[in-house]
Scaffold this motif. Structure first.
Motif, mmCIF file in Angstrom:
data_model
loop_
_atom_site.group_PDB
_atom_site.id
_atom_site.type_symbol
_atom_site.label_atom_id
_atom_site.label_comp_id
_atom_site.label_asym_id
_atom_site.label_seq_id
_atom_site.Cartn_x
_atom_site.Cartn_y
_atom_site.Cartn_z
ATOM 1 N N GLN A 163 0.806 -1.215 0.000
ATOM 2 C CA GLN A 163 0.000 0.000 0.000
ATOM 3 C C GLN A 163 0.844 1.272 0.000
ATOM 4 O OE1 GLN A 163 -2.529 -0.506 3.420
ATOM 5 N NE2 GLN A 163 -3.515 -2.328 2.580
ATOM 6 N N VAL A 165 3.517 4.200 -1.167
ATOM 7 C CA VAL A 165 4.015 4.864 -2.363
ATOM 8 C C VAL A 165 5.540 4.779 -2.309
ATOM 9 C CG1 VAL A 165 4.225 7.059 -3.588
ATOM 10 C CG2 VAL A 165 2.055 6.437 -2.492
ATOM 11 N N GLN A 222 0.230 10.159 -10.281
ATOM 12 C CA GLN A 222 -0.756 9.290 -9.624
ATOM 13 C C GLN A 222 -0.934 9.580 -8.145
ATOM 14 O OE1 GLN A 222 -2.757 7.099 -11.342
ATOM 15 N NE2 GLN A 222 -1.804 8.141 -13.080
ATOM 16 N N LYS A 224 -1.242 9.399 -4.375
ATOM 17 C CA LYS A 224 -1.373 8.307 -3.415
ATOM 18 C C LYS A 224 -1.738 6.981 -4.073
ATOM 19 C CE LYS A 224 -6.228 9.229 -2.252
ATOM 20 N NZ LYS A 224 -7.172 9.578 -1.157
ATOM 21 N N ASN A 225 -2.148 7.027 -5.336
ATOM 22 C CA ASN A 225 -2.461 5.782 -6.058
ATOM 23 C C ASN A 225 -1.234 5.129 -6.675
ATOM 24 O OD1 ASN A 225 -5.280 5.900 -5.559
ATOM 25 N ND2 ASN A 225 -5.529 7.390 -7.227
ATOM 26 N N THR A 227 1.084 3.193 -5.847
ATOM 27 C CA THR A 227 1.491 2.266 -4.799
ATOM 28 C C THR A 227 2.412 1.174 -5.328
ATOM 29 O OG1 THR A 227 -0.414 0.825 -5.178
ATOM 30 C CG2 THR A 227 -0.692 2.621 -3.584
ATOM 31 N N ARG A 230 0.441 -1.340 -7.353
ATOM 32 C CA ARG A 230 0.210 -0.951 -8.748
ATOM 33 C C ARG A 230 1.480 -1.132 -9.580
ATOM 34 N NH1 ARG A 230 -0.130 -0.914 -13.040
ATOM 35 N NH2 ARG A 230 -1.140 0.452 -14.569
#
Length: 251
Positions: A163, A165, A222, A224-225, A227, A230
């Motif tokens: 989770q 970054v 991106q 906080k997305n 991660t 990802r």
């Protein structure tokens, strides 16, 4: 019974005469279905397994001992004329033998460690890329379960790491180990072709700096997305083993 069956089968089946075991068998609750992702993993690797796995060499005895297969099912499997047909027969039966069947099957592959790793890798791939949500298989070896979370089993990363970054330092480490596939990774992350061109042009002749620039651009866009989970998905799509990012994130 087929003359090709292993010599200890008659000894193993004597457990059915044990009243204690028989009682357990009679009290067996109705089986739940196997996890759909586990079924898909077995289906995907069906050909490889049938060509390399000798099910009579320790696999069937454990599946019988752990009450995954019945004596009649073992007999039916052994009645097949070749090792390949026996394996295919087992793969036909396993998906109908409940939620523990896949995990116990993994345990039974001690002498076929490379096949167990193939199965686990396929499971990780499916979960990491979003095509499945399987947890650590029930009945699997303790070393595969322990306190591991779904993400750790699937992607090689504990939940709290997946989770996160990634920091610039971590992305720099990753940039150092990526090869020619880095552009595929960046494009899968959403970095445009024009942005990739700028990364290359601004950082010639140092490939590592170009890779880092692309990864940082992804992270900025991106937020906080961006991660580790990802990032792992895009690395997977480029054929890069999960251990690469795990080593980077947990160094």
């Amino acid at each position: 019974m087929s003359s090709l069956s292993w010599c200890s089968w008659s000894d193993i089946t004597t457990k059915s005469t044990n009243p204690e075991v028989g009682s357990v068998a009679k009290k067996r609750t109705k089986r739940m279905p196997m996890d759909p992702v586990h079924k898909e993993v077995l289906r995907t690797l069906r050909v490889d397994l049938s060509e390399q796995l000798l099910v009579s060499d320790g696999v069937l005895p454990l599946l019988y001992q752990e009450d995954i297969l019945t004596a009649a099912q073992v007999e039916d499997i052994l009645a097949e004329s070749t090792d390949r047909k026996r394996c295919l027969k087992l793969l036909d039966v396993l998906p109908r033998r409940g939620p523990n069947a896949f995990g116990v099957f993994l345990r039974a592959l001690d002498d076929f460690a490379w096949l167990r790793e193939r199965l686990l890798q396929e499971l990780r791939d499916r979960t990491c890329t979003g095509t499945g949500t399987a947890t650590a298989p029930l009945g699997a070896p303790t070393s595969l379960r322990g306190s591991s979370s779904t993400t750790e089993v699937a992607c090689g990363l504990p939940d709290h790491v997946a989770q996160q970054v990634p920091s610039e330092r971590q992305l720099s480490r990753l940039a150092s180990v990526l090869g020619d596939e880095w552009e595929s990774v960046a494009m899968d992350l959403g970095v445009s072709s024009a942005a990739l061109f700028r990364c290359r042009a601004d950082n010639t002749p140092c490939c590592r700096d170009a890779v880092l620039a692309a990864l940082l651009l992804w992270r900025r866009s991106q937020g906080k997305n961006a991660t580790a989970r990802r990032l792992q998905q895009s690395l997977r799509a480029a054929g890069i083993h999960s251990a690469v990012l795990r080593d980077v994130m947990m160094a």
